[in-house]
Write a protein that holds these residues in place. Structure first.
Motif, PDB file in Angstrom:
ATOM      1  N   VAL A  14       1.069  -1.299  -0.266  1.00  0.00           N
ATOM      2  CA  VAL A  14       0.012  -0.166  -0.559  1.00  0.00           C
ATOM      3  C   VAL A  14       0.697   1.550  -0.085  1.00  0.00           C
ATOM      4  CG1 VAL A  14      -1.920   1.521   1.203  1.00  0.00           C
ATOM      5  CG2 VAL A  14      -2.487  -1.144   0.860  1.00  0.00           C
ATOM      6  N   ALA A  15       2.083   1.353   0.599  1.00  0.00           N
ATOM      7  CA  ALA A  15       3.021   2.823   0.625  1.00  0.00           C
ATOM      8  C   ALA A  15       3.546   2.250  -0.826  1.00  0.00           C
ATOM      9  CB  ALA A  15       3.823   2.093   1.382  1.00  0.00           C
ATOM     10  N   GLY A  16       4.110   1.534  -1.260  1.00  0.00           N
ATOM     11  CA  GLY A  16       4.407   1.453  -2.815  1.00  0.00           C
ATOM     12  C   GLY A  16       3.637   2.602  -3.480  1.00  0.00           C
ATOM     13  N   LEU A  17       2.478   1.992  -3.361  1.00  0.00           N
ATOM     14  CA  LEU A  17       1.024   2.176  -4.817  1.00  0.00           C
ATOM     15  C   LEU A  17       0.829   3.484  -4.351  1.00  0.00           C
ATOM     16  CD1 LEU A  17      -0.362   1.407  -6.980  1.00  0.00           C
ATOM     17  CD2 LEU A  17      -2.401   0.285  -5.518  1.00  0.00           C
ATOM     18  N   LEU A  18       0.622   3.727  -2.892  1.00  0.00           N
ATOM     19  CA  LEU A  18       0.025   5.776  -3.049  1.00  0.00           C
ATOM     20  C   LEU A  18       1.568   6.150  -2.588  1.00  0.00           C
ATOM     21  CD1 LEU A  18      -2.345   7.149  -1.438  1.00  0.00           C
ATOM     22  CD2 LEU A  18      -0.591   7.190   0.965  1.00  0.00           C
ATOM     23  N   GLY A  19       2.217   5.799  -2.986  1.00  0.00           N
ATOM     24  CA  GLY A  19       4.019   6.987  -2.967  1.00  0.00           C
ATOM     25  C   GLY A  19       3.437   7.468  -4.770  1.00  0.00           C
ATOM     26  N   ALA A  20       3.576   5.831  -5.572  1.00  0.00           N
ATOM     27  CA  ALA A  20       2.986   6.260  -6.717  1.00  0.00           C
ATOM     28  C   ALA A  20       2.844   6.546  -7.292  1.00  0.00           C
ATOM     29  CB  ALA A  20       3.567   4.764  -7.153  1.00  0.00           C
ATOM     30  N   CYS A  21       1.498   7.089  -6.349  1.00  0.00           N
ATOM     31  CA  CYS A  21       0.269   7.580  -7.154  1.00  0.00           C
ATOM     32  C   CYS A  21      -0.431   8.546  -6.814  1.00  0.00           C
ATOM     33  CB  CYS A  21      -0.936   6.346  -7.077  1.00  0.00           C
ATOM     34  SG  CYS A  21      -0.682   5.339  -8.055  1.00  0.00           S
ATOM     35  N   LEU A  25      -7.625  10.009  -6.053  1.00  0.00           N
ATOM     36  CA  LEU A  25      -8.132  10.022  -4.832  1.00  0.00           C
ATOM     37  C   LEU A  25      -8.335   8.931  -4.788  1.00  0.00           C
ATOM     38  CD1 LEU A  25     -10.991  12.231  -7.259  1.00  0.00           C
ATOM     39  CD2 LEU A  25      -9.526  13.089  -5.169  1.00  0.00           C
ATOM     40  N   VAL A  26      -8.240   7.889  -2.650  1.00  0.00           N
ATOM     41  CA  VAL A  26      -8.917   7.186  -2.293  1.00  0.00           C
ATOM     42  C   VAL A  26      -9.120   6.832  -1.537  1.00  0.00           C
ATOM     43  CG1 VAL A  26      -7.202   5.329  -1.468  1.00  0.00           C
ATOM     44  CG2 VAL A  26      -5.389   7.287  -3.267  1.00  0.00           C
ATOM     45  N   TYR A  35      -7.024   0.938   7.979  1.00  0.00           N
ATOM     46  CA  TYR A  35      -5.246   1.059   8.339  1.00  0.00           C
ATOM     47  C   TYR A  35      -4.326   1.219   7.904  1.00  0.00           C
ATOM     48  CZ  TYR A  35      -8.703  -1.419  11.926  1.00  0.00           C
ATOM     49  OH  TYR A  35     -10.312  -1.698  12.312  1.00  0.00           O
ATOM     50  N   ASP A  36      -3.828   0.490   6.660  1.00  0.00           N
ATOM     51  CA  ASP A  36      -2.658   0.468   5.218  1.00  0.00           C
ATOM     52  C   ASP A  36      -2.879   1.294   4.639  1.00  0.00           C
ATOM     53  OD1 ASP A  36      -2.697  -2.570   6.210  1.00  0.00           O
ATOM     54  OD2 ASP A  36      -3.681  -3.037   4.434  1.00  0.00           O
ATOM     55  N   LEU A  37      -3.785   2.289   4.871  1.00  0.00           N
ATOM     56  CA  LEU A  37      -3.707   3.707   3.695  1.00  0.00           C
ATOM     57  C   LEU A  37      -3.399   4.602   4.961  1.00  0.00           C
ATOM     58  CD1 LEU A  37      -4.117   5.622   1.724  1.00  0.00           C
ATOM     59  CD2 LEU A  37      -6.354   5.504   2.259  1.00  0.00           C
ATOM     60  N   PHE A  38      -3.948   4.922   5.772  1.00  0.00           N
ATOM     61  CA  PHE A  38      -3.257   5.964   6.805  1.00  0.00           C
ATOM     62  C   PHE A  38      -1.823   5.366   7.164  1.00  0.00           C
ATOM     63  CE2 PHE A  38      -3.014   7.824  11.846  1.00  0.00           C
ATOM     64  CZ  PHE A  38      -3.664   8.785  11.390  1.00  0.00           C
ATOM     65  N   ALA A  39      -1.155   3.901   7.629  1.00  0.00           N
ATOM     66  CA  ALA A  39      -0.013   4.095   7.994  1.00  0.00           C
ATOM     67  C   ALA A  39       0.901   4.483   6.705  1.00  0.00           C
ATOM     68  CB  ALA A  39      -0.127   2.527   8.284  1.00  0.00           C
ATOM     69  N   ALA A  40       0.292   4.387   5.846  1.00  0.00           N
ATOM     70  CA  ALA A  40       1.332   4.457   4.076  1.00  0.00           C
ATOM     71  C   ALA A  40       0.891   6.179   4.163  1.00  0.00           C
ATOM     72  CB  ALA A  40       0.548   3.843   3.007  1.00  0.00           C
ATOM     73  N   GLY A  41       0.970   7.368   4.741  1.00  0.00           N
ATOM     74  CA  GLY A  41       1.093   8.902   5.201  1.00  0.00           C
ATOM     75  C   GLY A  41      -0.791   8.982   4.614  1.00  0.00           C
ATOM     76  N   ASP A  42      -1.154   9.696   5.564  1.00  0.00           N
ATOM     77  CA  ASP A  42      -2.691  10.154   5.234  1.00  0.00           C
ATOM     78  C   ASP A  42      -1.725  11.498   4.979  1.00  0.00           C
ATOM     79  OD1 ASP A  42      -5.675  10.552   5.926  1.00  0.00           O
ATOM     80  OD2 ASP A  42      -4.893  12.152   7.624  1.00  0.00           O
TER      81      ASP A  42
END
Length: 196
Positions: A14-21, A25-26, A35-42
């Motif tokens: 999730v962190a890799g995907l969020l960082g690449a996008c 809008l998520v 929890y995964d999304l929040f941990a990756a960076g709100d």
């Protein structure tokens, strides 16, 4: 039928995907995906569904149709998506090119005691999505799948679903805000829909 091996570290994926996008809008489904999304960076473009099991894909569809120039990414679990199978048919009928569902599939109902879901018994959500008319769907068994999915999200390369085979593990909860009005207004502001 042999169950697929689930070896991906969900938080790293999730962190890799969020960082690449960074401009997507998520929408995060109930429980661990939030929890995964929040941990990756709100960020303001993240919306967390609390107490709406089965609703993440439907909300993502509505958002994708309302915001066709934006990439929409839905993060949800296999249990939640199994609860909302009918939504896959509706998405397949609409086929918004800017919508990508990422199913974090651990083969378990993580919020209710780690009971097996149907994906651990052979149900392929990627196969269901293709049968419903999605433009693309794939089963992802390695974190190396992040760049390909991210490229499709950023390019709005057709309505798609990635069934990501993550480890069945209970991770520490990183809890985003549960304040519904705050989350709604923050997300509306990120969309430029602030009332004056």
């Amino acid at each position: 039928m042999t169950a697929p091996r689930r070896t991906i570290d969900r938080r790293a994926f999730v962190a890799g995907l969020l960082g690449a996008c960074p401009s997507a809008l998520v929408i995060a489904g109930l429980g661990a995906p939030a929890y995964d999304l929040f941990a990756a960076g709100d960020r303001d473009e993240c919306f967390y569904l609390w107490g709406a099991m089965g609703g993440a894909a439907a909300m993502g569809l509505g958002l994708a149709l309302a915001q066709p120039e934006r990439s929409v990414l839905v993060l949800t679990g296999d249990g939640e998506q199994l609860m909302g199978l009918g939504t896959l048919a509706t998405i397949g009928a609409q086929r918004p090119a800017n919508l990508t569902l990422v199913i974090l599939d651990n083969g378990r109902y993580g919020e209710t005691g780690m009971q097996e879901t149907h994906t651990s018994l052979g149900t392929s959500l990627a196969g269901v999505a293709l049968a419903c008319g999605f433009g693309w769907a794939e089963e992802v068994a390695s974190i190396e799948g992040v760049p390909g999915i991210a490229g499709r999200v950023r390019a709005r390369a057709g309505c798609g679903l990635a069934q990501v085979l993550v480890r069945a593990e209970v991770l520490p909860r990183t809890l985003p805000s549960r304040d519904g009005p705050y989350l709604k207004e923050r997300f509306r502001a990120a969309l430029g829909l602030v009332e004056t």
